[in-house]
Design a protein around this motif. Structure first.
Motif, PDB file in Angstrom:
ATOM      1  N   VAL A  49     -14.479 -22.111  28.401  1.00 30.95           N
ATOM      2  CA  VAL A  49     -14.629 -20.796  29.018  1.00 30.95           C
ATOM      3  C   VAL A  49     -14.021 -19.721  28.127  1.00 30.95           C
ATOM      4  N   GLN A  50     -14.479 -18.496  28.329  1.00 31.12           N
ATOM      5  CA  GLN A  50     -13.887 -17.335  27.673  1.00 31.12           C
ATOM      6  C   GLN A  50     -13.363 -16.421  28.769  1.00 31.12           C
ATOM      7  N   ARG A  51     -12.044 -16.191  28.744  1.00 32.07           N
ATOM      8  CA  ARG A  51     -11.417 -15.350  29.769  1.00 32.07           C
ATOM      9  C   ARG A  51     -11.901 -13.914  29.666  1.00 32.07           C
ATOM     10  N   ALA A  52     -11.947 -13.225  30.808  1.00 27.61           N
ATOM     11  CA  ALA A  52     -12.300 -11.814  30.840  1.00 27.61           C
ATOM     12  C   ALA A  52     -11.173 -10.995  30.216  1.00 27.61           C
ATOM     13  N   GLU A  53     -11.495  -9.829  29.743  1.00 26.51           N
ATOM     14  CA  GLU A  53     -10.504  -8.950  29.120  1.00 26.51           C
ATOM     15  C   GLU A  53      -9.549  -8.393  30.165  1.00 26.51           C
ATOM     16  N   ALA A  54      -8.282  -8.271  29.819  1.00 30.07           N
ATOM     17  CA  ALA A  54      -7.283  -7.683  30.702  1.00 30.07           C
ATOM     18  C   ALA A  54      -7.469  -6.165  30.745  1.00 30.07           C
ATOM     19  N   ILE A  55      -7.153  -5.554  31.877  1.00 27.80           N
ATOM     20  CA  ILE A  55      -7.254  -4.105  32.023  1.00 27.80           C
ATOM     21  C   ILE A  55      -6.074  -3.477  31.289  1.00 27.80           C
ATOM     22  N   THR A  56      -6.371  -2.603  30.330  1.00 25.10           N
ATOM     23  CA  THR A  56      -5.318  -1.993  29.522  1.00 25.10           C
ATOM     24  C   THR A  56      -5.096  -0.522  29.860  1.00 25.10           C
ATOM     25  N   LYS A  57      -6.013   0.076  30.634  1.00 26.37           N
ATOM     26  CA  LYS A  57      -5.902   1.482  31.022  1.00 26.37           C
ATOM     27  C   LYS A  57      -6.291   1.644  32.480  1.00 26.37           C
ATOM     28  N   THR A  58      -5.588   2.525  33.177  1.00 26.35           N
ATOM     29  CA  THR A  58      -5.957   2.814  34.560  1.00 26.35           C
ATOM     30  C   THR A  58      -7.112   3.810  34.565  1.00 26.35           C
ATOM     31  N   LYS A  59      -7.699   4.053  35.736  1.00 27.68           N
ATOM     32  CA  LYS A  59      -8.793   5.021  35.842  1.00 27.68           C
ATOM     33  C   LYS A  59      -8.330   6.419  35.452  1.00 27.68           C
ATOM     34  N   GLY A  60      -7.057   6.702  35.674  1.00 27.71           N
ATOM     35  CA  GLY A  60      -6.507   8.011  35.328  1.00 27.71           C
ATOM     36  C   GLY A  60      -6.168   8.158  33.855  1.00 27.71           C
ATOM     37  N   GLY A  61      -6.304   7.093  33.063  1.00 27.81           N
ATOM     38  CA  GLY A  61      -6.068   7.160  31.631  1.00 27.81           C
ATOM     39  C   GLY A  61      -4.692   6.706  31.206  1.00 27.81           C
ATOM     40  N   ILE A  62      -3.897   6.176  32.125  1.00 27.74           N
ATOM     41  CA  ILE A  62      -2.560   5.705  31.775  1.00 27.74           C
ATOM     42  C   ILE A  62      -2.678   4.335  31.111  1.00 27.74           C
ATOM     43  N   VAL A  63      -2.041   4.193  29.954  1.00 23.29           N
ATOM     44  CA  VAL A  63      -2.075   2.930  29.213  1.00 23.29           C
ATOM     45  C   VAL A  63      -1.039   1.985  29.820  1.00 23.29           C
ATOM     46  N   ILE A  64      -1.470   0.765  30.147  1.00 22.53           N
ATOM     47  CA  ILE A  64      -0.587  -0.241  30.732  1.00 22.53           C
ATOM     48  C   ILE A  64       0.045  -1.053  29.605  1.00 22.53           C
ATOM     49  N   PRO A  65       1.390  -1.141  29.568  1.00 20.63           N
ATOM     50  CA  PRO A  65       2.034  -1.943  28.525  1.00 20.63           C
ATOM     51  C   PRO A  65       1.618  -3.414  28.617  1.00 20.63           C
ATOM     52  N   GLU A  66       1.646  -4.105  27.488  1.00 22.41           N
ATOM     53  CA  GLU A  66       1.201  -5.495  27.429  1.00 22.41           C
ATOM     54  C   GLU A  66       1.994  -6.401  28.363  1.00 22.41           C
ATOM     55  N   LYS A  67       3.292  -6.163  28.492  1.00 22.62           N
ATOM     56  CA  LYS A  67       4.126  -6.999  29.358  1.00 22.62           C
ATOM     57  C   LYS A  67       3.829  -6.783  30.837  1.00 22.62           C
ATOM     58  N   ALA A  68       3.282  -5.628  31.196  1.00 18.78           N
ATOM     59  CA  ALA A  68       2.996  -5.323  32.595  1.00 18.78           C
ATOM     60  C   ALA A  68       1.580  -5.728  32.999  1.00 18.78           C
ATOM     61  N   GLN A  69       0.763  -6.149  32.052  1.00 21.87           N
ATOM     62  CA  GLN A  69      -0.612  -6.516  32.363  1.00 21.87           C
ATOM     63  C   GLN A  69      -0.649  -7.828  33.134  1.00 21.87           C
ATOM     64  N   VAL A  70      -1.521  -7.887  34.099  1.00 19.49           N
ATOM     65  CA  VAL A  70      -1.677  -9.085  34.918  1.00 19.49           C
ATOM     66  C   VAL A  70      -2.555 -10.084  34.160  1.00 19.49           C
ATOM     67  N   LYS A  71      -2.186 -11.355  34.238  1.00 18.72           N
ATOM     68  CA  LYS A  71      -2.965 -12.404  33.583  1.00 18.72           C
ATOM     69  C   LYS A  71      -4.332 -12.501  34.264  1.00 18.72           C
ATOM     70  N   VAL A  72      -5.388 -12.491  33.462  1.00 18.91           N
ATOM     71  CA  VAL A  72      -6.752 -12.525  33.984  1.00 18.91           C
ATOM     72  C   VAL A  72      -7.115 -13.957  34.352  1.00 18.91           C
ATOM     73  N   LEU A  73      -7.557 -14.154  35.579  1.00 17.62           N
ATOM     74  CA  LEU A  73      -7.895 -15.492  36.060  1.00 17.62           C
ATOM     75  C   LEU A  73      -9.402 -15.727  36.127  1.00 17.62           C
ATOM     76  N   GLN A  74     -10.185 -14.742  35.724  1.00 17.59           N
ATOM     77  CA  GLN A  74     -11.632 -14.882  35.733  1.00 17.59           C
ATOM     78  C   GLN A  74     -12.120 -15.196  34.326  1.00 17.59           C
ATOM     79  N   ALA A  75     -13.190 -15.991  34.243  1.00 14.78           N
ATOM     80  CA  ALA A  75     -13.735 -16.369  32.937  1.00 14.78           C
ATOM     81  C   ALA A  75     -15.225 -16.638  33.059  1.00 14.78           C
ATOM     82  N   THR A  76     -15.876 -16.667  31.915  1.00 17.43           N
ATOM     83  CA  THR A  76     -17.295 -17.003  31.837  1.00 17.43           C
ATOM     84  C   THR A  76     -17.436 -18.345  31.130  1.00 17.43           C
ATOM     85  N   VAL A  77     -18.255 -19.220  31.682  1.00 17.09           N
ATOM     86  CA  VAL A  77     -18.480 -20.546  31.095  1.00 17.09           C
ATOM     87  C   VAL A  77     -19.345 -20.391  29.849  1.00 17.09           C
TER      88      VAL A  77
END
Length: 100
Positions: free
Chosen positions: A17-45
């Motif tokens: 599988v290939q995991r989906a990309e983590a969200i790095t920016k909010t809709k308002g344009g705020i950049v999320i630090p790498e340590k605060a990003q949630v681990k992505v649990l979705q993937a494509t086979v």
């Protein structure tokens, strides 16, 4: 899908599988630090093996196929790097759900 991923054929009931990309920016344009990003649990086979064997030696077909979106456990799997892309190998029994 890359050419290298097409050449890698998982054995038995393994699923690549290939995991989906983590969200790095909010809709308002705020950049999320790498340590605060949630681990992505979705993937494509990307690739599937032929399936495990039963007592008679016949293959048991897998419930997922190439292109399916799946839900993965938080931990587990084996990381594989092909052509500078990161993939993960899981057993079919480790995959939590198939998403539609």
């Amino acid at each position: 899908m890359s050419l290298a991923a097409k050449r890698l054929l998982p054995l038995l009931d393994r699923v690549l599988v290939q995991r989906a990309e983590a969200i790095t920016k909010t809709k308002g344009g705020i950049v999320i630090p790498e340590k605060a990003q949630v681990k992505v649990l979705q993937a494509t086979v990307v690739a599937v093996g032929p399936g495990a064997r039963n007592k008679n030696g016949d293959h048991i077909p897998l419930a997922v196929k190439v292109g399916d979106n799946v839900l993965l456990p938080e931990y587990g799997g084996t990381k594989v790097e092909l052509e500078n892309k990161e993939y993960h190998l899981f057993r079919e029994s480790d995959i939590l759900a198939k998403m539609e």
